[in-house]
Design a protein around this motif. Sequence first.
Motif, PDB file in Angstrom:
ATOM      1  N   TYR A  95       4.342   5.211   6.553  1.00  0.00           N
ATOM      2  CA  TYR A  95       3.386   4.581   5.648  1.00  0.00           C
ATOM      3  C   TYR A  95       2.286   3.856   6.423  1.00  0.00           C
ATOM      4  O   TYR A  95       1.125   3.850   6.009  1.00  0.00           O
TER       5      TYR A  95
ATOM      6  N   GLY B 136      -1.506   4.819   6.161  1.00  0.00           N
ATOM      7  CA  GLY B 136      -2.453   3.772   5.782  1.00  0.00           C
ATOM      8  C   GLY B 136      -3.598   3.652   6.768  1.00  0.00           C
ATOM      9  O   GLY B 136      -4.757   3.451   6.377  1.00  0.00           O
TER      10      GLY B 136
ATOM     11  N   ILE C 162      -2.280  -2.201   4.548  1.00  0.00           N
ATOM     12  CA  ILE C 162      -2.107  -1.726   3.177  1.00  0.00           C
ATOM     13  C   ILE C 162      -0.963  -0.703   3.104  1.00  0.00           C
ATOM     14  O   ILE C 162      -0.137  -0.728   2.188  1.00  0.00           O
TER      15      ILE C 162
ATOM     16  N   PHE D  72       2.485  -1.097   0.959  1.00  0.00           N
ATOM     17  CA  PHE D  72       2.872  -0.077  -0.005  1.00  0.00           C
ATOM     18  C   PHE D  72       4.230   0.528   0.349  1.00  0.00           C
ATOM     19  O   PHE D  72       5.034   0.834  -0.528  1.00  0.00           O
TER      20      PHE D  72
ATOM     21  N   THR E 110       7.454   0.507  -2.006  1.00  0.00           N
ATOM     22  CA  THR E 110       8.093   1.770  -2.372  1.00  0.00           C
ATOM     23  C   THR E 110       9.569   1.757  -2.008  1.00  0.00           C
ATOM     24  O   THR E 110      10.423   2.228  -2.772  1.00  0.00           O
TER      25      THR E 110
END
Length: 264
Positions: free
Chosen positions: A14, A18, A78, A82, A86
């Motif tokens: 992630y 990102g 970010i 996220f 998640t």
Amino acid sequence: MTLSPFKLSFLAAYVLAGAVVGVLVIHPLNLLVIWWELARSPETTPNLFQFINARLWLLILPRHLDVAIAYTALGAVIGLAFGIFTRKYMRTSEAYRSLREEQTALIPDLMRQGETRRVEFKSSLRWDLKEKHVNRELEKVIAKTIAGFYNADGGHLLIGVDDNGRPLGLDHDLATLKSPDLDSFERTINDIVSRNLGGDLCPYLHTVFARVEDKDVAMIIVSPAPRAVYLEENKASVFYLRSGNSTRRLDVREAVNYANTRWS
């Protein structure tokens, strides 16, 4: 607390995604906003494609490396946020799914054990098995039983089961609903509670289903209510309490004394 390799790789993916988004999406969007501001003076503003193309290429120049790092870091932060969200959502969903499976597996055992202080059987939700038609008064019976559990220590109301614990199914009840499915059945239960007992009490119950001998059985899991629960009957507020393996109506003095003790 240490992170497992799976969690680290999950979050790293992630973060990486990102970072890419920061450079390839957030930066161009920011340039679009800047160009929109400059476009107020059209005589000095280049066209959009030229403006964004020129600014994006500046990222590869050494003197603009700090801009590239800034957007990369912003995107990575970010992406990390996220990823954490998640991951937590996935864990919560998995825990909720496991809990529902455990509750569903409990239904056959409760049917075999019979009615108790915390277990009640009802043949149907609104279909009168004797008269062969919809009987709205049966919904009041369901509301009364749930009210009794609310006012006591909670309990389990099984619908689609006869007094001896044999499965009858929900087919007749489902056929009376606009959408003959289990989701609609659950919504109907919440509507009955909201209409007869109070919408604020719906979060204190939830419904699960199981197939028993090829028939659907519903189990309403009722938690103790945070307040005294009354059922409106003949323009009067009636207090019901689960006592033993039945639901008992308390008179005014009994209800007041019990409520003062329970919710004081």
